[in-house]
Design a protein around this motif. Structure first.
Motif, mmCIF file in Angstrom:
data_model
loop_
_atom_site.group_PDB
_atom_site.id
_atom_site.type_symbol
_atom_site.label_atom_id
_atom_site.label_comp_id
_atom_site.label_asym_id
_atom_site.label_seq_id
_atom_site.Cartn_x
_atom_site.Cartn_y
_atom_site.Cartn_z
ATOM 1 N N ALA A 117 0.825 -1.206 0.000
ATOM 2 C CA ALA A 117 0.000 0.000 0.000
ATOM 3 C C ALA A 117 0.861 1.259 0.000
ATOM 4 N N ARG A 120 2.349 1.771 -3.533
ATOM 5 C CA ARG A 120 1.341 2.160 -4.519
ATOM 6 C C ARG A 120 0.745 3.543 -4.259
ATOM 7 N N SER A 121 0.809 4.004 -3.028
ATOM 8 C CA SER A 121 0.253 5.320 -2.721
ATOM 9 C C SER A 121 1.269 6.442 -2.888
ATOM 10 N N CYS A 122 2.497 6.107 -3.257
ATOM 11 C CA CYS A 122 3.557 7.114 -3.446
ATOM 12 C C CYS A 122 3.462 7.664 -4.869
ATOM 13 N N ASP A 123 2.603 8.646 -5.069
ATOM 14 C CA ASP A 123 2.315 9.162 -6.412
ATOM 15 C C ASP A 123 3.322 10.217 -6.849
ATOM 16 N N ASP A 127 2.037 14.050 -2.190
ATOM 17 C CA ASP A 127 0.912 13.661 -1.356
ATOM 18 C C ASP A 127 -0.060 14.814 -1.205
ATOM 19 N N ASP A 128 -1.214 14.495 -0.557
ATOM 20 C CA ASP A 128 -2.277 15.482 -0.478
ATOM 21 C C ASP A 128 -2.034 16.548 0.576
ATOM 22 N N LYS A 141 5.998 0.950 -9.699
ATOM 23 C CA LYS A 141 5.230 0.368 -8.591
ATOM 24 C C LYS A 141 4.993 -1.119 -8.835
ATOM 25 N N TYR A 179 -7.404 -0.667 7.659
ATOM 26 C CA TYR A 179 -8.182 0.420 7.046
ATOM 27 C C TYR A 179 -8.976 1.181 8.112
ATOM 28 N N LYS A 190 -9.221 10.317 3.686
ATOM 29 C CA LYS A 190 -7.785 10.134 3.471
ATOM 30 C C LYS A 190 -7.333 8.690 3.686
ATOM 31 N N ASP A 192 -6.715 4.983 2.896
ATOM 32 C CA ASP A 192 -6.441 4.363 1.598
ATOM 33 C C ASP A 192 -7.277 3.096 1.423
ATOM 34 N N LEU A 194 -7.249 1.165 -0.929
ATOM 35 C CA LEU A 194 -6.460 0.117 -1.565
ATOM 36 C C LEU A 194 -6.254 -1.069 -0.627
#
Length: 307
Positions: A117, A120-123, A127-128, A141, A179, A190, A192, A194
């Motif tokens: 996770a 995969r969340s490292c865009d 980050d937001d 990824k 989660y 916020k 994830d 995923l």
């Protein structure tokens, strides 16, 4: 104390009745405003308006009871719906601690899910929170997570039917608990989602059975190998694949979690985890991954002086 007078939040109480229904119970109290509103709409002269408020209260209670159950699971407790034991009992019945061997499986499952996770969340867009980050491309990824995912999927072919089913249950249970914890810490939007999708992906058998399909393994062995492979993929990647800062952030977060968990465990559990990692290193077919896995327990401080 009337329900409406209780502070909103989780309510813990002990039922002293003899039998399986007795023991610790945890339920959610929505607090005075919502409770009184729902009770108010139950009055005979307002039955025609009862639907939305009462249904909203029921949905809130159900959602929070499920969240409480998942958080307790994450903390290592066995739980069940209290209504299964007593039709009139609300919330969750705490059935005791998980068996000791569950602790190692829990640590490794948490790490495998968390590492995938996190990668995969490292865009690439950052980050937001507005902080800039190099991020990881979609192709990278897939490359960073692919080896660990294949190890899990291949491992399914080498487990017994009972172990395979339990494997899937553990992944789903831990993913839901993680989660819920993320939702509680970071908020609904916020957290994830995923994490909730990963168990289905991981528990899909590989398209082709592995060449070692006839060799049996345990769930612990599969998880330790996948955990080491995911960390090794990050550690061995070049900076074009994953930025050094991102790599350090991910690996330190999850090796730190591993060490914190083991800090609460007896020494025999720590020794068993070290043995599993060393076993995973011996099974590695890639020399670079083998070298990484061989030194991993010492590198993060899992092996203490004199071990």
């Amino acid at each position: 104390m009337p329900l409406a007078d209780r502070q909103a939040g989780a309510c813990v109480y002990v039922d002293t009745i003899d039998g399986p229904a007795g023991g610790v119970h945890v339920s959610w109290n929505a607090g005075q405003s919502l409770t009184e509103a729902a009770l108010g709409f139950m009055e005979p002269d307002r039955l025609d308006h009862r639907g939305p408020v009462i249904e909203h209260g029921a949905r809130v209670g159900s959602l929070m009871d499920e969240t409480i159950k998942r958080v307790l699971t994450l903390a290592g407790f066995r739980t069940r719906d209290a209504a299964e034991l007593n039709d009139l009992a609300p919330g969750t019945h705490v059935a005791g601690r998980q068996p000791r061997q569950w602790f190692i499986e829990y640590i490794l499952t948490e790490g495998v899910l968390g590492l995938i996770a996190a990668i995969r969340s490292c865009d690439p867009s950052g980050d937001d929170s507005g902080e800039s980050a190099a991020g990881i491309s979609a192709e990278d990824k897939a490359r960073l997570t692919g080896r660990g995912i294949r190890i899990v999927q291949d491992g399914l072919h080498r487990l017994t039917d009972d172990d395979r089913q339990e494997f899937a249950r553990v992944f789903r249970r831990l993913a839901g608990a993680m989660y819920s914890q993320a939702m509680a810490c970071r908020g609904f939007w916020k957290a994830d989602r995923l994490l909730l999708e990963l168990p289905d992906e991981l528990c899909l058998p590989a398209q082709e059975p592995p060449t070692v399909a006839g060799t049996s393994v345990t769930r612990f062995q599969v998880l330790a190998a996948a955990y080491a492979a995911l960390l090794g993929s990050i550690e061995l990647a070049d900076e074009d694949t994953v930025d050094d800062d991102d790599a350090v952030k991910i690996t330190e977060a999850w090796t730190g979690t591993l060490l914190r968990r083991m800090g609460q465990a007896p020494d025999e559990d720590r020794q068993e985890l070290i043995r599993l990692f060393r076993e995973a290193a011996c099974e590695e077919t890639d020399s670079a991954y083998m070298a990484f896995a061989s030194g991993f327990p010492e590198a993060i401080g899992l092996v203490e002086e004199g071990d």
